[in-house]
Design a protein around this motif. Structure first.
Motif, short mmCIF file in Angstrom:
data_model
loop_
_atom_site.label_atom_id
_atom_site.label_comp_id
_atom_site.label_asym_id
_atom_site.label_seq_id
_atom_site.Cartn_x
_atom_site.Cartn_y
_atom_site.Cartn_z
N GLN A 109 -28.86 19.39 -23.98
CA GLN A 109 -29.56 19.51 -22.72
C GLN A 109 -31.01 19.96 -22.94
OE1 GLN A 109 -27.38 22.07 -20.15
NE2 GLN A 109 -25.62 20.68 -19.98
N SER A 110 -31.92 19.35 -22.11
CA SER A 110 -33.32 19.75 -22.11
C SER A 110 -33.61 20.49 -20.82
CB SER A 110 -34.24 18.53 -22.23
OG SER A 110 -34.01 17.87 -23.47
N ASN A 148 -30.79 19.74 -17.70
CA ASN A 148 -30.19 18.41 -17.82
C ASN A 148 -31.22 17.31 -17.62
OD1 ASN A 148 -27.53 19.23 -18.36
ND2 ASN A 148 -27.14 19.55 -16.17
N ASN A 177 -34.18 13.32 -22.68
CA ASN A 177 -34.71 13.79 -23.96
C ASN A 177 -36.09 13.23 -24.27
OD1 ASN A 177 -32.38 15.28 -24.52
ND2 ASN A 177 -31.31 13.43 -25.22
N GLN A 227 -35.39 21.14 -26.38
CA GLN A 227 -34.31 21.79 -25.66
C GLN A 227 -34.85 22.78 -24.65
OE1 GLN A 227 -31.33 22.52 -29.17
NE2 GLN A 227 -30.26 22.78 -27.24
N ASN A 280 -27.76 12.93 -16.16
CA ASN A 280 -27.73 13.84 -17.29
C ASN A 280 -28.96 13.56 -18.14
OD1 ASN A 280 -27.16 11.60 -18.97
ND2 ASN A 280 -24.95 11.89 -18.70
N SER A 281 -28.96 13.99 -19.38
CA SER A 281 -30.16 13.91 -20.20
C SER A 281 -30.49 12.49 -20.66
CB SER A 281 -30.01 14.82 -21.42
OG SER A 281 -28.92 14.40 -22.22
#
Length: 736
Positions: A19-20, A60, A63, A87, A301-302
């Motif tokens: 997750q970022s 979330n 990337n 991250q 999501n990511s």
């Protein structure tokens, strides 16, 4: 279907990487934290707000790269792109105070810039701003935007006009999907309700590069209501009352979000009696009822984001034929009437790759339009089903160069179920491929260009008896078009922006133009189609000059639009079934004009605003005759004050508006001239706080002096029926 969607979502969620997270503090120019700033990631449909210390956090995130928008009333909008997310990421933002409205992210153009960075000038209005003007319908609100008008049938049916072009020359998008609702008919309305809509963007000019056929005149792009911020639940109820039509508009919405999932639902009901003209009479059978339901579910999501939305709209519309006849305040429609059912299903998905992304929009529209002449058995019933697909690949950015490659298409079927036929059963297939690039330099200049190829194939079935009304011969036509656009934007000075755009567009003939053979009740004409019609092709040049500082804004827009093979109806001199016969023919045409306006906020009178705008358009055929349905010149003036009453009435405003429409003497051969008029409108509103109860209230008086007038683009004009008289509108909005 449900299991497939869930499986797809869960499958993509398996791609979840580490997750970022982005966090930081938002302050003003004096380093003081700002509470309540909205931080929103448009592509993820995800947002949050700052706490009392100005701090925020979003998790979330993709990337690769992510765009964040920071907005707060009274401050400039900040648009940030974070490249190569780790991250844990820290992004502190400073907002600068401003008097004028926020600089919004424009979704309808290719690169989703904020307006100040956009090469193309796009008008952006929130639905809340339009509703504060007290208009009864969505299209009435749109018609208050400079350069936008409406062809209306009473208060229930309105069709947008952008710089003199309407019908199939203007595209409407909702939930990222092209709306198809039999818009070729003069008496066929927009088919959209403003409940559950966040804002509208108006592209004034050819937008075929991004949208293909029918975007020759412009695009109306409706952005759906945003989801709730992460880990919140919100409920909302609004109610509006209309004095003129004894009308009511009720809406209830619910929405909630977690870090990954989000859900929204909104239902509304709209009901109106016949509208009243100046003097007290009502126009018989202009009553209507509307039911609207919107819902959506999203997941992100990511590495992946997807939103599935659904909109159901049901319209029960009275069709006025007798003018001012039997007087009634009933809301039950009489004969003749229309019944329209519209289903819109959309799926938007974004897949984030290392340095690029893929954006896919899928849409399905089912439009069922019936007309009941004198019984509950539909004499005319047209079922239009449309599947749309749109895929854009955003290539890795190379220095200051951004580029997009895309494909776009549509499969459409029209089936008649009634005894009467306006158009034959038909199948339409579109396919287009395009590329566009955007290059920025010196932090204040940008160049944008694009190229596109399209093909539209139309196939119809033979119907009826040769030589009789209602006969349609089989048609099998294919239309090709290449289109291009080139735009340039630069800051001539710190507060002065120049935009220059040159673009081409096209429109393939629609089914009515190709195949009509009978009386069109909406126009009281016997219309004869022409299967040999060619594609309309246009080139438009635009110039936009804007100046703004902390107390003064000024803009001027000019355009020249040349259209080859412009399609229109022309009387033949013959008469069939007691109706004049009109043929569809073509000629080259041109439209030119523009808009000019200013917004003055004098210092130190921080509570006072003055806004004025003027718009004009002239449309001519190649032989010098004027085009039909060209709106009259309009001059709009508004004085707005802002105030607060102790602690119980906040963000208060009062507006006084003078809307002047001039004489329209530039008319086509079968139109009549129209007299000018001035309407006076008054508005008052704000946020009321009574203990723990908080709600917004708006009170509007439109056509305050009950002026009797007939708009040039009213379809009831030929019968001498005036437009709506005085209308008092009361609206309240509760966040539960």
């Amino acid at each position: 279907m449900k299991k497939i969607i869930i499986t797809l979502l869960l499958g993509f969620s398996a791609l979840l990487h580490a997750q970022s997270t982005v966090s930081g503090t938002v302050t003003n120019m004096t380093s003081q934290p700002i509470k309540g700033v909205s931080i929103y990631a448009p592509e993820l449909h995800k947002g949050t707000t700052t706490d009392e210390n100005g701090k925020y956090s979003l998790s979330n995130l993709p990337n690769g790269n992510v765009k964040l928008t920071f907005t707060f009333v009274g401050f400039t909008t900040v648009n940030k792109t974070i490249k190569g997310l780790q991250q844990e990421n820290t992004l502190d933002v400073i907002l600068e105070e401003t008097i004028f409205q926020m600089d919004e992210v424009i979704v309808s153009t290719a690169f989703n810039k904020i307006q100040s960075q956009n090469v193309m000038k796009v008008e952006h209005e929130t639905i809340k701003e339009l509703q504060q003007k007290g208009t009864a319908t969505l299209i009435e609100g749109l018609a208050t935007i400079p350069g936008v008008s409406q062809v209306s049938t009473g208060t229930s049916i309105g069709k947008p006009v952008i710089r003199g072009l309407s019908g199939n020359r203007v595209l409407v998008y909702s939930q990222g999907v092209r709306m198809e609702n039999q818009q070729f008919g003069d008496e066929h309305g927009l088919g959209l309700n403003d409940a559950g809509v966040e804002s509208v963007e108006v592209i004034k000019g050819p937008a075929s590069l991004l949208y293909g056929s029918d975007a020759l005149g412009g695009v109306l792009y409706f952005n759906p209501e945003k989801f709730a911020d992460a880990n919140t639940f919100k409920a909302n109820f609004s109610q509006k009352l209309f004095s003129n039509t004894l009308g009511s508009n009720s809406s209830l919405g619910l929405k909630t979000s977690t870090e990954n999932w989000k859900f929204i639902a909104r239902g509304s009901y709209n009901t109106h009696s016949d509208y009243r003209v100046s003097g007290g009479d009502r126009v018989t059978n202009t009553r209507y009822n509307e039911t609207d339901f919107k819902t959506g579910i999203g997941y992100s999501n990511s590495s992946f984001s997807s939103v599935l939305r659904y909109n159901y709209n049901k319209l029960d519309l009275g069709i006025p034929e007798d003018g001012i006849a039997a007087q009634s305040s009933s809301k039950n429609t009489a004969f003749p009437r229309q019944g329209v059912f519209n289903h819109l299903l959309s799926l938007n998905s974004i897949i984030y790759l290392k340095d690029s992304k893929l954006d896919v929009d899928l849409g399905y529209v089912a439009n069922d339009r019936s007309e009941f002449e004198d019984s509950d058995i539909a004499g005319l019933q047209m079922k239009l089903k449309t599947f749309n697909y749109d895929a854009k690949y955003h290539l890795p950015k190379m220095g200051k160069l951004e580029s997009i490659l895309g494909i776009q298409g549509m499969h459409q079927t029209n089936v008649n179920s009634g005894e009467e036929y306006l158009i034959p059963d038909a199948t339409t297939n579109d396919f287009g491929v395009f590329g566009t690039v955007n290059y920025e330099w010196d932090n204040n200049s940008a160049l944008q260009a694009g190229l596109r190829f399209d093909n539209r194939k139309i196939t119809t079935e033979e119907h009826g008896t040769l030589g009789e009304e209602g006969y349609f011969k089989a048609v099998d036509k294919s239309f090709d078009s290449f289109n291009a656009s080139l735009g340039y934007k630069t800051n001539l000075a710190d507060d002065l922006t120049l935009r220059l755009n040159l673009a081409s567009g096209f429109r393939a003939p629609n089914l009515a133009e190709l195949t009509s053979n009978g009386v069109h009740e909406g126009t009281n004409r016997y219309e004869v189609g022409n299967s040999d019609l060619k594609t309309e092709q246009n080139v438009q040049s635009d110039i936009n000059l804007e100046y703004n500082n902390s107390h003064f804004e000024f803009f001027v827009n000019g355009f020249y639009n040349h259209i080859n093979n412009y399609i229109y109806t022309s009387p033949t001199g013959a008469v069939l079934d007691s109706n004049d016969v009109f043929n569809y023919i073509q000629d080259n045409a041109m439209l030119y004009g523009g808009e000019i306006g200013l917004h003055f906020h004098p210092h130190p009178l921080d509570w006072l605003h003055y806004e004025t705008s003027f718009e004009t358009v002239t449309g001519k055929k190649q032989n010098g005759d004027f085009l039909p349905l060209i709106p009259a010149n309009n001059w709009n003036n508004t004085i707005r004050t802002e105030f607060k009453i102790k602690n119980w009435f906040e963000t208060g405003f009062a507006t006084l508006n003078f809307a002047t429409t001039f004489n329209q003497q530039n008319v086509s051969g079968f139109e009549t001239e129209s007299n000018g008029y001035t309407l006076v409108n008054l508005g008052l509103g704000g946020t009321v706080k009574l203990g723990k109860t908080v709600f917004d209230v708006n009170l509007n008086g439109n056509n305050l002096f009950d002026k009797k007038y007939i708009a040039h683009l009213s379809r009831l004009k030929n019968d001498g029926i005036p437009n709506i008289g005085r209308n008092i509108v009361l609206g309240v909005n509760f966040n539960l």
